[in-house]
Scaffold this motif. Structure first.
Motif, mmCIF file in Angstrom:
data_model
loop_
_atom_site.group_PDB
_atom_site.id
_atom_site.type_symbol
_atom_site.label_atom_id
_atom_site.label_comp_id
_atom_site.label_asym_id
_atom_site.label_seq_id
_atom_site.Cartn_x
_atom_site.Cartn_y
_atom_site.Cartn_z
ATOM 1 N N ALA A 207 135.391 -60.802 33.565
ATOM 2 C CA ALA A 207 135.186 -62.252 33.440
ATOM 3 C C ALA A 207 135.190 -62.890 34.823
ATOM 4 C CB ALA A 207 136.271 -62.859 32.567
ATOM 5 N N GLU A 208 134.257 -63.810 35.015
ATOM 6 C CA GLU A 208 134.143 -64.480 36.310
ATOM 7 C C GLU A 208 133.466 -65.835 36.111
ATOM 8 O OE1 GLU A 208 131.790 -63.850 40.560
ATOM 9 O OE2 GLU A 208 132.261 -62.109 39.315
ATOM 10 N N ARG B 56 132.147 -66.688 32.628
ATOM 11 C CA ARG B 56 131.093 -65.812 32.108
ATOM 12 C C ARG B 56 131.578 -64.357 32.171
ATOM 13 N NH1 ARG B 56 126.205 -68.293 31.630
ATOM 14 N NH2 ARG B 56 125.071 -66.304 31.681
ATOM 15 N N TRP B 57 131.037 -63.594 31.232
ATOM 16 C CA TRP B 57 131.293 -62.152 31.266
ATOM 17 C C TRP B 57 130.132 -61.493 32.003
ATOM 18 C CZ3 TRP B 57 135.060 -58.810 30.626
ATOM 19 C CH2 TRP B 57 134.739 -57.445 30.526
ATOM 20 N N ARG B 58 130.464 -60.683 32.991
ATOM 21 C CA ARG B 58 129.446 -60.170 33.897
ATOM 22 C C ARG B 58 129.543 -58.643 33.964
ATOM 23 N NH1 ARG B 58 129.979 -59.163 39.394
ATOM 24 N NH2 ARG B 58 128.031 -59.198 40.609
ATOM 25 N N ALA C 232 124.863 -53.683 27.902
ATOM 26 C CA ALA C 232 125.360 -55.045 28.109
ATOM 27 C C ALA C 232 124.872 -55.985 27.010
ATOM 28 C CB ALA C 232 124.918 -55.546 29.484
ATOM 29 N N GLU D 266 122.236 -57.164 36.940
ATOM 30 C CA GLU D 266 123.333 -58.033 36.507
ATOM 31 C C GLU D 266 122.993 -58.626 35.143
ATOM 32 O OE1 GLU D 266 125.437 -62.246 37.783
ATOM 33 O OE2 GLU D 266 124.872 -60.794 39.363
ATOM 34 N N SER E 107 124.820 -61.183 32.293
ATOM 35 C CA SER E 107 125.964 -62.073 32.107
ATOM 36 C C SER E 107 125.723 -62.998 30.918
ATOM 37 C CB SER E 107 126.212 -62.914 33.367
ATOM 38 O OG SER E 107 125.103 -63.766 33.630
ATOM 39 N N ASN E 108 126.815 -63.426 30.309
ATOM 40 C CA ASN E 108 126.753 -64.367 29.190
ATOM 41 C C ASN E 108 128.033 -65.198 29.200
ATOM 42 O OD1 ASN E 108 127.680 -61.505 28.029
ATOM 43 N ND2 ASN E 108 128.816 -63.117 26.949
ATOM 44 N N ALA F 112 127.618 -55.714 36.169
ATOM 45 C CA ALA F 112 126.720 -55.559 37.314
ATOM 46 C C ALA F 112 126.745 -54.116 37.784
ATOM 47 C CB ALA F 112 127.133 -56.491 38.451
ATOM 48 N N HIS G 137 132.488 -54.798 36.005
ATOM 49 C CA HIS G 137 132.394 -55.698 34.854
ATOM 50 C C HIS G 137 133.681 -56.490 34.751
ATOM 51 C CE1 HIS G 137 135.040 -52.930 32.624
ATOM 52 N NE2 HIS G 137 134.315 -51.954 33.156
ATOM 53 N N VAL H 263 121.997 -64.907 27.141
ATOM 54 C CA VAL H 263 122.280 -63.825 28.089
ATOM 55 C C VAL H 263 121.254 -63.881 29.217
ATOM 56 C CG1 VAL H 263 122.579 -61.335 28.401
ATOM 57 C CG2 VAL H 263 123.180 -62.395 26.216
#
Length: 394
Positions: free
Chosen positions: A379-380, A383-385, A315, A343, A345-346, A387, A377, A328
């Motif tokens: 976009a949410e 942010r790109w996540r 990630a 998790e 995310s960025n 998990a 994984h 991040v």
């Protein structure tokens, strides 16, 4: 008797077919010896019966009938050389002869044994019943004071021959089934070995991607900075060159460790775990990507800790590649018996962000699945996540 009549396994012989006969094996030395033995035993049995008749003075009347009986016995013994090609036809032919010839009995016993070894049970029973019936016909055509005793003795000998033949028949079937089972087991072992080799190749591919991808992304980042800023201060150039040199050295070292899987069991490979996340985050920060690392999990099994490390490593590599400079967040928490959550995310920065969609995330999903977990994984909320949920058994 056949060369495998005692249940001894034999190699496959060359097969050929007679014009009017069934498919048969070409006789080898053992076959010739067994056939000769069968002929001799049948002939001795006939001579014994003939000698008994002569000694007891119980020759049939008229005398020419005894001569005809001897001729039938000789022909029956000679016909045994055809028992491999026509076992059923020979048996029933001898049964017909036995209805008036006593000296053909030895050849008939060998023929009944051959039918029991090679033919179906229904055919064997029919041949045995026909042989007993022929004994009754003989007693009717040539009545003697002890005819009943002779019929019982003949039926007992025929039953013994058939029983021995059935024993050999089923023992051969058992040996054939065991050989077939061994062949299938060998094929399955080959398939398992091939699957193991494929799994090993996949494991090597994942290791190379996970280990070298991280290092090479750092090299690419700093080399790109030098290319973009050729007029950068000497201190910055020196610092970037030092990072490139260090990561190139570490990449070579990691590559040697991964290649070790070709010479050593997988369990002997270096296994980074959750305790190495701080070092991994520091390397990413040095490359210009801020990392907020929060870990609330201790005492993880080695396999689970290694999977967590690879998830975070992949990630972070994708974040540096697709969202350079974006902060991040890395969160690892869980409890024994409840499971472990990872998790990373960025923020999405004017593009696909961390969305690589390549072999890295595919291999990572396979790794997490092998550990009994699940990877998501996407976009949410801007942010790109990435998990992962992993089991943490008590």
């Amino acid at each position: 008797m056949d060369s495998g009549d005692l249940g001894i396994a034999r190699p496959v012989m060359i097969i050929r077919a007679g014009r009017f006969g069934r498919m048969r094996r070409r006789r080898n030395a053992r076959d010739w010896a067994v056939d000769l033995t069968a002929f001799v035993l049948a002939a001795l049995f006939g001579l014994f019966l003939a000698g008994t008749r002569v000694d007891e003075g119980a020759l049939p009347d008229p005398s020419w009938l005894f001569t005809l009986d001897q001729i039938a016995g000789v022909l029956g013994c000679a016909a045994l050389w055809l028992r491999r090609r026509w076992p059923v036809g020979l048996a029933f032919g001898l049964i017909v002869l036995s209805a008036f010839s006593e000296l053909v009995s030895g050849a008939l016993l060998v023929a009944l044994f051959t039918v029991a070894v090679h033919e179906r049970l229904r055919t064997t029973i029919a041949a045995f019943a026909a042989g007993v019936a022929a004994g009754g016909v003989y007693a009717f055509l040539r009545p003697e004071p002890q005819a009943a005793t002779g019929i019982m003795l003949g039926a007992s000998l025929a039953l013994a021959a058939v029983g021995w033949g059935l024993f050999v028949h089923h023992r051969r079937r058992l040996l054939e089934s065991l050989r077939e089972r061994a062949r299938r087991a060998e094929e399955e072992a080959g398939m398992r070995a091939e699957r193991a080799r494929r799994d090993t190749r996949d494991a090597i591919a994942r290791e190379i991607h996970d280990v070298l991808g991280h290092r090479l992304s750092l090299l690419s980042l700093h080399a790109g900075a030098l290319e973009f800023r050729p007029d950068a201060p000497a201190a910055d150039v020196s610092r970037a060159a030092g990072v490139i040199r260090e990561n190139a050295h570490l990449a070579l070292q990691d590559l040697r460790e991964v290649i070790g899987v070709l010479r050593a069991p997988v369990g002997e490979l270096p296994t980074p775990g959750i305790g190495d996340l701080a070092r991994l985050a520091a390397e990413t920060v040095d490359a210009g990507t801020p990392v907020d690392l929060r870990v609330a999990a201790e005492g993880l099994p080695d396999t689970t800790g290694r999977t967590v490390y690879r998830v975070v490593q992949e990630a972070l590599t994708n974040a540096r590649k697709h969202a350079p400079g974006a902060p991040v967040e890395v969160v690892v928490d869980g409890a024994v018996g409840e499971g472990l959550g990872v998790e990373v995310s960025n923020p999405l920065t004017g593009g696909p962000g961390g969305e690589g969609g390549g072999a890295g995330l595919i291999g990572l999903a396979e790794r997490v699945a092998l550990a009994g977990g699940e990877l998501t994984h996407g976009a949410e909320g801007g942010r790109w996540r990435v998990a992962a949920r992993l089991p943490w058994p008590s």
